[in-house]
Design an enzyme around this catalytic site. Structure first.
Site, PDB file in Angstrom:
ATOM      1  N   ASP A   8       0.871  -1.180   0.000  1.00 15.60           N
ATOM      2  CA  ASP A   8       0.000   0.000   0.000  1.00 15.60           C
ATOM      3  C   ASP A   8       0.902   1.222   0.000  1.00 15.60           C
ATOM      4  O   ASP A   8       2.108   1.115   0.252  1.00 15.60           O
ATOM      5  CB  ASP A   8      -0.885  -0.010   1.262  1.00 15.60           C
ATOM      6  N   SER A   9       0.297   2.372  -0.244  1.00 14.12           N
ATOM      7  CA  SER A   9       1.064   3.605  -0.175  1.00 14.12           C
ATOM      8  C   SER A   9       1.490   3.907   1.263  1.00 14.12           C
ATOM      9  O   SER A   9       2.405   4.693   1.469  1.00 14.12           O
ATOM     10  CB  SER A   9       0.211   4.763  -0.706  1.00 14.12           C
ATOM     11  N   CYS A  71      -3.718  -1.099  -1.978  1.00 20.64           N
ATOM     12  CA  CYS A  71      -4.027   0.312  -2.229  1.00 20.64           C
ATOM     13  C   CYS A  71      -5.078   0.430  -3.342  1.00 20.64           C
ATOM     14  O   CYS A  71      -4.872  -0.073  -4.453  1.00 20.64           O
ATOM     15  CB  CYS A  71      -2.735   1.014  -2.653  1.00 20.64           C
ATOM     16  N   GLU A 159      -3.998   8.913   8.889  1.00 23.63           N
ATOM     17  CA  GLU A 159      -2.550   8.763   9.071  1.00 23.63           C
ATOM     18  C   GLU A 159      -2.091   9.412  10.382  1.00 23.63           C
ATOM     19  O   GLU A 159      -1.109   9.007  10.970  1.00 23.63           O
ATOM     20  CB  GLU A 159      -1.793   9.406   7.900  1.00 23.63           C
ATOM     21  N   CYS A 193     -11.144   3.205  -0.298  1.00 25.94           N
ATOM     22  CA  CYS A 193      -9.813   3.675   0.061  1.00 25.94           C
ATOM     23  C   CYS A 193      -9.389   2.925   1.311  1.00 25.94           C
ATOM     24  O   CYS A 193     -10.191   2.736   2.230  1.00 25.94           O
ATOM     25  CB  CYS A 193      -9.853   5.186   0.332  1.00 25.94           C
ATOM     26  N   HIS A 195      -7.805   3.707   3.823  1.00 27.06           N
ATOM     27  CA  HIS A 195      -7.829   4.405   5.107  1.00 27.06           C
ATOM     28  C   HIS A 195      -9.227   4.591   5.684  1.00 27.06           C
ATOM     29  O   HIS A 195      -9.369   4.991   6.827  1.00 27.06           O
ATOM     30  CB  HIS A 195      -7.178   5.780   4.948  1.00 27.06           C
TER      31      HIS A 195
HETATM   32  N1  DGL Z   1      -3.878   3.749  -0.173  1.00 23.91           N
HETATM   33  C1  DGL Z   1      -4.633   4.795  -0.821  1.00 23.91           C
HETATM   34  C2  DGL Z   1      -5.912   4.195  -1.416  1.00 23.91           C
HETATM   35  O1  DGL Z   1      -6.416   3.200  -0.966  1.00 23.91           O
HETATM   36  C3  DGL Z   1      -4.988   5.906   0.132  1.00 23.91           C
HETATM   37  C4  DGL Z   1      -3.818   6.724   0.592  1.00 23.91           C
HETATM   38  C5  DGL Z   1      -3.109   7.435  -0.530  1.00 23.91           C
HETATM   39  O2  DGL Z   1      -3.676   8.378  -1.114  1.00 23.91           O
HETATM   40  O3  DGL Z   1      -1.997   7.065  -0.810  1.00 23.91           O
HETATM   41  O4  DGL Z   1      -6.426   4.732  -2.355  1.00 23.91           O
END
Ligand code: DGL
Length: 279
Positions: A8-9, A71, A159, A193, A195
């Site tokens: 993931d990011s 992600c 975050e 998403c 998060h």
């Molecule tokens: N992991 C990203 C998503 O699920 C969210 C966080 C980001 O923007 O990097 O889209």
């Protein structure tokens, strides 16, 4: 035992890892959070693809048997590219499983009876811009209206670990303006998403009671489990006695201490021994 790679990011994908670990208790995992370059969601498709390739390459080098793109943004933008780049290693994204969860949660109906009552997707700017969720949901049910809303501030709040904060309700009210009254609310709210599952309770407090709130974590775990069974790669089927103890390794590209501290909010269990890596 070859692990499953998940990236993931940042830390949000730990919600997907938690669902995977629960569904597949015999598997080992390597989780990579590209915390140095988060957020992906406000970046161009070309940049997200480049970052996603580098993250997947790191997992591939660690000899994983399957790659999960936890992600949503990277899944929406780069799934096909990653599949082509890392074949024959299977690559599974979260968009199709999320779309399956959303359409399964909707009652059947024709366009007139549904009115506005379709699916509202909350996601990042990049995911909304590309329209991958709308396409995936409508490929399953062409009559379902799909609306999308980019909610970038929620990523920053999550975050920061600010989940039970009064500011969250204010921001959600703003993002959901026009979708909150009984006649305007969707049937299903899809958390598109990584998060956003941490805001599920806050969302449920705001929305009319009959709105189903779904995410892609458990359906993705189901798709991975099915794939392992079909390809006979499931560690549960290993004949060895005693079976090797499954492990979870955490890797991050920045802020390993913060990752361990805040990661718990997403993972629902302690996150320790986070290793710093460079892509
Ligand atoms: N992991 C990203 C998503 O699920 C969210 C966080 C980001 O923007 O990097 O889209």
């Amino acid at each position: 035992m070859q692990p499953i790679g998940v990236f993931d990011s940042g830390m949000g994908g730990l919600t997907v890892l938690a669902a995977l670990a629960e569904r597949l208790p015999d598997e080992s995992f390597v989780y990579l959070g590209d915390t140095a370059r988060l957020p992906y969601g406000s970046k161009s498709a070309a940049t997200v693809s480049r970052y996603a390739i580098q993250a997947a390459q790191h997992l591939h080098n660690a000899q994983v048997k399957l790659i999960v793109i936890a992600c949503n943004t990277a899944s929406a933008v780069a799934l096909d590219e990653l599949r082509a780049a890392f074949a024959p290693t299977p690559v599974i994204g979260v968009v199709q499983p999320g779309a399956a969860a959303a359409s399964a949660a909707c009652k059947p109906g024709n366009a007139r009876s549904l009115g506005r009552r379709g699916v509202l997707v909350l996601a990042t700017e990049s995911t909304v811009r590309g329209g991958a969720y709308a396409r995936a949901i409508q490929a399953r049910n062409a009559r379902l209206p799909v609306y999308s809303r980019a909610c970038p501030l929620l990523v920053a709040l999550a975050e920061e670990g600010r989940v039970d904060d009064p500011v969250v309700a204010l921001i959600l009210q703003d993002y959901l303006a026009g979708y909150l009254s009984a006649d305007q609310s969707p049937q299903t709210l899809l958390l598109g998403c990584t998060h956003f599952p941490v805001f599920r309770r806050a969302l449920e407090r705001l929305l009319p009671q009959d709105v189903a709130v779904v995410d892609s974590a458990s359906t993705t775990a189901g798709v991975v489990a099915e794939h392992l069974e079909q390809s006979q790669q499931s560690s549960a089927d290993l004949g060895a006695t005693p079976k090797p103890k499954p492990t979870i390794r955490f890797l991050a590209t920045d802020g390993v201490e913060r990752f361990a501290r805040v990661g718990r909010t997403f993972f629902g269990a302690p996150v320790s021994d986070v290793e710093l890596v460079d892509l």
